[in-house]
Scaffold this active site. Structure first.
Site, PDB file in Angstrom:
ATOM      1  N   CYS A  81       0.847  -1.203   0.000  1.00  0.00           N
ATOM      2  CA  CYS A  81       0.000   0.000   0.000  1.00  0.00           C
ATOM      3  C   CYS A  81       0.882   1.253   0.000  1.00  0.00           C
ATOM      4  O   CYS A  81       1.665   1.441  -0.912  1.00  0.00           O
ATOM      5  CB  CYS A  81      -1.009  -0.026   1.151  1.00  0.00           C
ATOM      6  SG  CYS A  81      -2.371   1.154   0.920  1.00  0.00           S
ATOM      7  N   HIS A 185      -3.858  -4.707  -0.551  1.00  0.00           N
ATOM      8  CA  HIS A 185      -3.488  -5.288   0.737  1.00  0.00           C
ATOM      9  C   HIS A 185      -3.537  -6.811   0.642  1.00  0.00           C
ATOM     10  O   HIS A 185      -4.623  -7.397   0.723  1.00  0.00           O
ATOM     11  CB  HIS A 185      -4.451  -4.810   1.829  1.00  0.00           C
ATOM     12  CG  HIS A 185      -4.251  -3.396   2.233  1.00  0.00           C
ATOM     13  ND1 HIS A 185      -3.297  -3.014   3.159  1.00  0.00           N
ATOM     14  CD2 HIS A 185      -4.874  -2.256   1.852  1.00  0.00           C
ATOM     15  CE1 HIS A 185      -3.342  -1.698   3.328  1.00  0.00           C
ATOM     16  NE2 HIS A 185      -4.288  -1.223   2.536  1.00  0.00           N
ATOM     17  N   GLU A 187      -2.772  -8.857   2.866  1.00  0.00           N
ATOM     18  CA  GLU A 187      -3.243  -9.369   4.162  1.00  0.00           C
ATOM     19  C   GLU A 187      -4.755  -9.260   4.324  1.00  0.00           C
ATOM     20  O   GLU A 187      -5.325  -9.843   5.242  1.00  0.00           O
ATOM     21  CB  GLU A 187      -2.523  -8.645   5.310  1.00  0.00           C
ATOM     22  CG  GLU A 187      -2.995  -7.239   5.610  1.00  0.00           C
ATOM     23  CD  GLU A 187      -2.463  -6.169   4.667  1.00  0.00           C
ATOM     24  OE1 GLU A 187      -2.694  -4.979   4.945  1.00  0.00           O
ATOM     25  OE2 GLU A 187      -1.812  -6.513   3.656  1.00  0.00           O
TER      26      GLU A 187
END
Length: 204
Positions: A81, A185, A187
């Site tokens: 990011c 992202h 994650e």
């Protein structure tokens, strides 16, 4: 055991990045200790919020030279990011240009789109020969939350650039030697994000 450091320079999202990388089976440490970060098998540079604030955090712990030295030595680094954005030469927010780490060529600018921020799931156009996206289906979706992006794709001619589009194409991921970066992202991107991180870890 492969060890990965998530760099703590005051930016958020540290613990979710830590958990996501640890899921791949490696040892993960969250630290601002530059000597530990320098010696790790892999380094994750996270980042959320404003470009200038993230760069101020990097400068506060004097992490820029360490990150550059890792890349120069061929040691893997991945930015996520805003952690991706600060790898570029500069970023422009609200008319103010902030110098970045200069490890990727080009400037990060505001997206030219009807809806800002670009928030939600999006597919990507994977670069030929990408290691990050190896084995992922063509319709894999990743989770984005951003208003700014690297959209000067010509500047990245020497890199493997995976693109996405939000009214305009932009760099969704970049691979250049030991340096990797993702605008989305991983994650927060479910199985697709896990697969991407697993591919990155496999190259450590």
């Amino acid at each position: 055991m492969t060890n990965v450091v998530v760099l703590d320079y005051g930016s958020g999202n540290l613990r979710s990045a830590e958990r996501a990388v640890a899921r791949t089976g490696v040892t993960v440490t969250v630290t601002s200790d530059l000597s530990v970060a320098a010696e790790a098998d892999g380094l994750v540079v996270p980042g959320v919020g404003a470009y200038a604030a993230c760069m101020a955090g990097i400068e506060a712990i004097e992490a820029g030279p360490m990150i550059a030295a890792r890349v120069a030595a061929g040691r893997p680094v991945i930015g996520i990011c805003v952690g991706m954005q600060i790898l570029f030469d500069a970023g422009v927010e609200h008319g103010v240009e902030t110098k970045g780490l200069g490890l990727l060529p080009g400037v990060v600018n505001k997206l030219s789109a009807e809806r800002i921020p670009h928030m939600g799931w999006n597919t990507v156009d994977v670069a030929s020969g990408s290691r990050l996206f190896d084995g992922l289906p063509a319709d894999a979706r990743f989770y984005f939350v951003h208003s700014y992006a690297a959209n000067d794709l010509d500047a990245l001619a020497d890199a493997k650039v995976t693109t996405a589009s939000h009214d305009q194409p932009f760099a969704a991921a970049v691979e250049l030697g030991p340096l990797s970066a993702a605008q989305f992202h991983p994650e927060k991107s479910g199985d697709a994000g896990y697969a991407l991180l697993r591919n990155w870890v496999a190259g450590l």
